[in-house]
Design a protein around this motif. Structure first.
Motif, short mmCIF file in Angstrom:
data_model
loop_
_atom_site.label_atom_id
_atom_site.label_comp_id
_atom_site.label_asym_id
_atom_site.label_seq_id
_atom_site.Cartn_x
_atom_site.Cartn_y
_atom_site.Cartn_z
N GLN A 242 7.65 1.07 -6.90
CA GLN A 242 7.98 0.38 -5.65
C GLN A 242 6.89 0.51 -4.59
O GLN A 242 6.91 -0.18 -3.57
N ALA A 243 5.93 1.40 -4.85
CA ALA A 243 4.81 1.57 -3.91
C ALA A 243 3.92 0.34 -3.86
O ALA A 243 3.12 0.18 -2.92
N TRP A 244 4.03 -0.56 -4.84
CA TRP A 244 3.26 -1.80 -4.78
C TRP A 244 3.62 -2.61 -3.54
O TRP A 244 2.78 -3.35 -3.02
N ILE A 245 4.86 -2.50 -3.08
CA ILE A 245 5.25 -3.18 -1.84
C ILE A 245 4.40 -2.66 -0.69
O ILE A 245 3.89 -3.44 0.13
N ALA A 246 4.23 -1.33 -0.62
CA ALA A 246 3.42 -0.72 0.44
C ALA A 246 1.98 -1.18 0.37
O ALA A 246 1.34 -1.44 1.39
N VAL A 247 1.44 -1.31 -0.85
CA VAL A 247 0.05 -1.78 -1.02
C VAL A 247 -0.08 -3.21 -0.47
O VAL A 247 -1.02 -3.53 0.26
N GLY A 248 0.86 -4.08 -0.83
CA GLY A 248 0.84 -5.46 -0.34
C GLY A 248 0.92 -5.53 1.17
O GLY A 248 0.19 -6.31 1.81
N LEU A 249 1.77 -4.71 1.76
CA LEU A 249 1.92 -4.72 3.22
C LEU A 249 0.66 -4.20 3.91
O LEU A 249 0.28 -4.71 4.97
N PHE A 250 0.02 -3.20 3.33
CA PHE A 250 -1.21 -2.69 3.92
C PHE A 250 -2.30 -3.76 3.92
O PHE A 250 -2.96 -3.99 4.94
N VAL A 251 -2.49 -4.42 2.79
CA VAL A 251 -3.51 -5.47 2.70
C VAL A 251 -3.19 -6.60 3.67
O VAL A 251 -4.07 -7.12 4.37
N GLY A 252 -1.91 -7.00 3.75
CA GLY A 252 -1.51 -8.06 4.67
C GLY A 252 -1.77 -7.69 6.11
O GLY A 252 -2.20 -8.53 6.92
#
Length: 484
Positions: free
Chosen positions: A72-82
């Motif tokens: 579920q940490a992939w959500i955090a990665v996407g939000l950081f890049v965004g």
């Protein structure tokens, strides 16, 4: 319990006092809606990120990691890049363009930017904001209901009403300045809580060996790509980052910053805050597995963690951080929704000659109306914070993300193409979600890219022809290049 409630209540009184203070400072509609375009770097950065992250940072994301593991940490990665891309490519340009067009809301900006004289672009975009922000606001009320239910041991419905009244009061009184300054303090408190709690909890459970043993025993994977987790799931998680380009409550902070020279330092502050906060939220979810292997509501793991390891006085302050996360988003959403109704409906359609004082009070009345509708949606305790946020985030991102990007980077985009893209993107998202396809691929992806494709196709037939709009685009680009 008395100590926890006391320290928690002191924090609530502090927030109310900020609302009263800025009630006395708010002189006109521009002050109420975007703070007179006078916000500094620190307030802009922390208020933008605090309003962005909401209760899902301290409740929804840890709960998802608790149930689904490190994937579920992939959500955090996407939000950081965004976050990085939004601050890098949108913030300064939007600040320049909205001042040039004298726009205070996203719908009015679209209308002025693309020269739509029919009013359709403003009305449709305002309607989409109201739809998804009502859902988004309901997610905040669900989170506050769960918090007050746990803290005061009261029935869920009463907890939702109690939490919501506190938020509505200071938003009603102080407008954008109250919301931004409360979000600034709340951003600091959220950062303090989300970093200190997992560090202390890590020591309490006995370190990494205990985490590895207990997560395996409870069937929770510490792999980013566990068995059964597909590339499609990774893409869906990363796609959360697309939502940033279309979030009106975040974009409003860019409109309100003092000068574009303050965007760069604000971006650095925001990026550091987000990177640390998201990492810590993921860590909370992982550590919660050995601490609370049988918890009933996974979105309460942060609340339970605070109660388990901190004394009541400090616990009350840390629990106030959860309320901060909730408040910092819902107040912004209420204000943007109120701004939309006041500026884009009341002032443009119902009463064009309304005085500044009248418009301010109309805006305050709309804060209450929107909150009541959100209350009704939030009264179902089966709602989860993350599900409500995911749908609203996707809806706003799919509808407005491409429109914002084309408004800032496409000289030839027309109001016809933007309107067509906005409608088809939103309809695609809703159909995708309601058909159940969102379980396989996050609905923001088809909505966002259908929007872009439609804009490009319609632009072939209805390119921007207005010389004044074209000249304004060139002028804004020159100002941006000169002042950045």
């Amino acid at each position: 319990m008395a100590a926890t409630i006391t320290s928690f209540s002191v924090y609530l009184v502090f927030l109310m006092s900020i609302g009263v203070y800025f009630y006395r400072k708010t002189a006109n509609l521009e002050d109420y809606l975007i703070g007179g375009r006078a916000m500094g770097s620190w307030v802009t950065a922390l208020s933008a990120q605090a309003s962005d992250m909401s209760g899902w940072l301290l409740m929804g994301l840890p709960g998802a990691v608790y149930l689904g593991g490190l994937s579920q940490a992939w959500i955090a990665v996407g939000l950081f890049v965004g976050t990085v891309l939004n601050w890098k490519f949108v913030a300064a340009r939007l600040r320049v363009y909205t001042e040039k067009t004298d726009s205070m809301t996203l719908p009015s900006f679209f209308e002025d930017r693309f020269g739509d004289r029919t009013g359709l672009l403003r009305i449709i975009s305002a309607s989409i904001i109201l739809l998804f922000f009502t859902i988004y606001s309901a997610s905040g009320l669900v989170a506050s209901g769960k918090l007050f239910e746990s803290l005061f041991n009261i029935e869920y419905t009463a907890a939702v009403i109690f939490g919501g009244l506190a938020i509505v009061l200071y938003t009603f009184l102080g407008g954008f300045m109250a919301v931004s300054w409360t979000d600034f303090f709340q951003g600091i408190l959220m950062f303090f809580a989300i970093t200190i709690v997992p560090v202390i909890a890590y020591g309490e459970i006995g370190g990494m060996s205990e985490i590895i043993a207990m997560t395996a025993e409870n069937g929770v994977s510490l792999s980013l790509m566990p068995e059964g987790f597909t590339i499609t799931a990774v893409i869906s998680a990363l796609a959360w980052g697309l939502g940033y380009f279309g979030q009106p409550h975040i974009l409003a902070r860019f409109m309100g910053i003092d000068t574009i020279k303050k965007v760069a330092p604000a971006r650095k502050i925001a990026v550091i805050w987000v990177a640390i906060s998201l990492s810590a939220a993921v860590l909370v979810g992982i550590i919660a597995v050995p601490m609370f292997p049988n918890i009933v509501d996974s979105e309460k793991v942060f609340i339970e963690m605070i109660a388990a390891i901190f004394n009541p006085w400090l616990g009350g302050i840390l629990l106030a951080a959860i309320l901060s996360a909730i408040m910092s988003t819902i107040d912004s959403q209420l204000l943007v929704s109120s701004s939309t109704l006041t500026e884009d409906f009341y002032n443009k359609i119902i009463k064009r000659e309304a005085s500044e004082l009248e418009k301010m009070w109309v805006g305050r009345a709309f804060v209450i109306i929107i909150a009541v509708v959100a209350f009704i949606l939030a009264l179902n305790p089966e709602n989860t914070v993350l599900d409500l946020v995911a749908y609203a985030w996707a809806g706003l991102g799919a509808a407005f993300g491409p429109a914002v990007l084309f408004s800032l980077f496409s000289k030839k985009a027309s109001w016809q193409s933007i309107l067509a893209g906005m409608i088809t993107g939103t309809v695609t998202l809703v159909i995708w979600k309601e058909s159940g396809l969102g379980a396989q691929l996050y609905e923001i992806i088809p909505g966002f890219f259908v929007n872009i494709i439609v804009i490009l196709v319609v632009n072939k037939f209805y390119a921007q022809q207005d010389d004044e709009i074209l000249a304004e685009y060139e002028e804004v680009e020159k100002i941006y290049q000169r002042d950045i």
